[in-house]
Write an enzyme that holds these catalytic residues in place. Sequence first.
Site, PDB file in Angstrom:
ATOM      1  N   TYR A  31       7.490  44.717  -1.683  1.00 35.44           N
ATOM      2  CA  TYR A  31       8.476  45.413  -0.845  1.00 35.44           C
ATOM      3  C   TYR A  31       8.067  46.876  -0.675  1.00 35.44           C
ATOM      4  O   TYR A  31       8.492  47.742  -1.435  1.00 35.44           O
ATOM      5  CB  TYR A  31       9.852  45.303  -1.531  1.00 35.44           C
ATOM      6  CG  TYR A  31      11.031  45.869  -0.773  1.00 35.44           C
ATOM      7  CD1 TYR A  31      11.341  45.433   0.503  1.00 35.44           C
ATOM      8  CD2 TYR A  31      11.866  46.830  -1.355  1.00 35.44           C
ATOM      9  CE1 TYR A  31      12.436  45.938   1.181  1.00 35.44           C
ATOM     10  CE2 TYR A  31      12.972  47.336  -0.687  1.00 35.44           C
ATOM     11  CZ  TYR A  31      13.255  46.884   0.580  1.00 35.44           C
ATOM     12  OH  TYR A  31      14.353  47.377   1.252  1.00 35.44           O
ATOM     13  N   ARG A  63      10.131  51.122   5.929  1.00 42.80           N
ATOM     14  CA  ARG A  63      10.918  50.005   5.398  1.00 42.80           C
ATOM     15  C   ARG A  63      12.414  50.224   5.657  1.00 42.80           C
ATOM     16  O   ARG A  63      12.864  51.350   5.785  1.00 42.80           O
ATOM     17  CB  ARG A  63      10.644  49.995   3.886  1.00 42.80           C
ATOM     18  CG  ARG A  63      11.190  48.883   3.095  1.00 42.80           C
ATOM     19  CD  ARG A  63      10.760  49.045   1.643  1.00 42.80           C
ATOM     20  NE  ARG A  63      11.570  50.014   0.906  1.00 42.80           N
ATOM     21  CZ  ARG A  63      11.295  50.415  -0.331  1.00 42.80           C
ATOM     22  NH1 ARG A  63      10.221  49.984  -0.970  1.00 42.80           N
ATOM     23  NH2 ARG A  63      12.069  51.287  -0.943  1.00 42.80           N
ATOM     24  N   ASP A  64      13.185  49.136   5.666  1.00 52.47           N
ATOM     25  CA  ASP A  64      14.648  49.204   5.781  1.00 52.47           C
ATOM     26  C   ASP A  64      15.042  50.026   7.011  1.00 52.47           C
ATOM     27  O   ASP A  64      15.928  50.877   6.956  1.00 52.47           O
ATOM     28  CB  ASP A  64      15.248  49.836   4.500  1.00 52.47           C
ATOM     29  CG  ASP A  64      16.717  49.494   4.313  1.00 52.47           C
ATOM     30  OD1 ASP A  64      17.164  48.453   4.835  1.00 52.47           O
ATOM     31  OD2 ASP A  64      17.435  50.271   3.653  1.00 52.47           O
ATOM     32  N   SER A  89      17.524  51.983   1.436  1.00 55.50           N
ATOM     33  CA  SER A  89      16.316  51.571   0.716  1.00 55.50           C
ATOM     34  C   SER A  89      15.037  52.025   1.394  1.00 55.50           C
ATOM     35  O   SER A  89      13.990  51.398   1.240  1.00 55.50           O
ATOM     36  CB  SER A  89      16.296  50.044   0.558  1.00 55.50           C
ATOM     37  OG  SER A  89      17.298  49.634  -0.325  1.00 55.50           O
ATOM     38  N   ASP A  93      14.327  41.752   4.368  1.00 57.21           N
ATOM     39  CA  ASP A  93      14.944  42.439   5.526  1.00 57.21           C
ATOM     40  C   ASP A  93      13.984  42.671   6.700  1.00 57.21           C
ATOM     41  O   ASP A  93      14.433  42.988   7.800  1.00 57.21           O
ATOM     42  CB  ASP A  93      15.570  43.806   5.168  1.00 57.21           C
ATOM     43  CG  ASP A  93      16.769  43.658   4.245  1.00 57.21           C
ATOM     44  OD1 ASP A  93      17.266  42.528   4.092  1.00 57.21           O
ATOM     45  OD2 ASP A  93      17.193  44.684   3.686  1.00 57.21           O
ATOM     46  N   ASP A 107      22.586  48.756  -4.683  1.00 56.30           N
ATOM     47  CA  ASP A 107      22.105  48.539  -3.310  1.00 56.30           C
ATOM     48  C   ASP A 107      21.936  49.844  -2.536  1.00 56.30           C
ATOM     49  O   ASP A 107      21.275  49.862  -1.496  1.00 56.30           O
ATOM     50  CB  ASP A 107      23.098  47.661  -2.540  1.00 56.30           C
ATOM     51  CG  ASP A 107      23.166  46.246  -3.088  1.00 56.30           C
ATOM     52  OD1 ASP A 107      22.110  45.702  -3.472  1.00 56.30           O
ATOM     53  OD2 ASP A 107      24.275  45.685  -3.132  1.00 56.30           O
TER      54      ASP A 107
END
Length: 389
Positions: free
Chosen positions: A117, A122-123, A129, A169, A344
């Site tokens: 990840y 990202r995200d 995140s 995701d 989270d």
Amino acid sequence: MKGAIPLSTAFVSLLASILGSNATPLSARGPQTVNPYLDADQYVSPVYTDQVVAAAATIRANGNNALADKALLLAEVPTFLWIDRIAAVTSIGGYLLDARTKQAQSARKQVVNIEVYNLPDRDCSAKASSGELDISQAGLARYEAYIKAIGSQIESYPDVTIVIGLETDSVGNLVSNQSVPKCANAAEAHINGSAFAVAWLSQYANVSIYLDGAHAAWLGWPDNLGPTADILAEIVNRAKVINPAATVRGVATNVSNYNGLGTSTNFGYDELDYVRNLAPLLTARGLPAHFIVDQGRSGQQDYPRSGGDWCNNKQAGFGPRPSSITPDPLIDAIVWVKPGGQGDGTSDETAERFDEACGSETSLKPAPEAGAWFQEYFEQLLENANPPF
Ligand SMILES: *[C@@H]1O[C@H](CO)[C@@H](O)[C@H](O)[C@H]1NC(C)=O
Ligand SMILES: *[C@@H]1O[C@H](CO)[C@@H](O)[C@H](O)[C@H]1NC(C)=O
Ligand SMILES: *[C@@H]1O[C@H](CO)[C@@H](O)[C@H](O)[C@H]1NC(C)=O
Ligand SMILES: *[C@@H]1O[C@H](CO)[C@@H](O)[C@H](O)[C@H]1NC(C)=O
């Protein structure tokens, strides 16, 4: 490597052109045709065990011995190791060595679950995140180096079975969040980065890769199923351009979400419906239709929940335990990808990674940064666990 298929010259020169002339690629491995979880124990993450033992001590210090005793049972539940930054990569070899030792002691196969990840940007549809790599700062090249470093850790452990969950995701964002400028800008890099990871990591013995399928409430709707299968196929097809033997085992769903598995009659909130609806579309595109489903936080299903309620949901509880006994042969295993108790996302509105979803009424607050230990949330998951501990 032992028992490996020799590389074609074309593949070697293609890889060399991508990686630079001094790259020494490993052999291409055959298709991932076997359920890696069969007749195996899932490896218990020592990171999670340490967090749980500390959490239980906190609960005991606060005087709740009964809950502390239950908390300690979590120390034996296998969760994924999150390799979510470059600095975490060097830890992999230690876990694999530990798993090899356990395997020798127990004479039972260990499956080490790793979540890879670290895509650049990202995200992209949320903030909580966001990671260390930036597309504008050579993020894709750095990602490829990160994947190769993971390969270097894995290379010495062909006798240890490894499952790789790839980039949670990312596919959800590719399918449904292209109206977000950061996601539209990242789309090509996310497909190519994922394709590179598949091409590179499928070279190793006993590695099974599961692409990410988000979850039922995100991609399980009729309008999203076809595009989801298309993106998954695009990733594998681009991987095959880099490595003709590139392959995946299947798709991981419900990672870090809250949906049940055959327990909800509510369309879009049940991973079993989603898996069954997606499977024929994967088969039609030449992809293997095998799944792992995250049930770490799915214990409670009878509360209203919208797709946006993903952050530290205050009604969630620990769910069915990891197992290769599943409600459908399409599903290789129930897994716990998200280690329950790791947050989270922060509820601090002034933080750089604050996402509104983490400040909402459905989220437990105050909450720490994503990935950091969230003691009150761990206790909530434990109290709401179903089956209970
Ligand atoms: C893969 O793992 C199994 C059991 O863990 C082992 O028997 C087999 O030899 C391994 N494959 C390679 C190429 O080492
Ligand atoms: C991303 O897509 C999901 C599912 O379609 C949607 O609920 C969410 O609002 C989108 N996020 C943004 C920031 O647009
Ligand atoms: C992605 O890979 C394709 C080839 O498969 C290439 O044409 C494209 O330029 C790449 N894009 C990025 C952003 O790396
Ligand atoms: C996966 O599904 C279950 C629903 O049963 C849900 O509670 C859980 O939170 C989801 N995600 C994780 C990480 O377990």
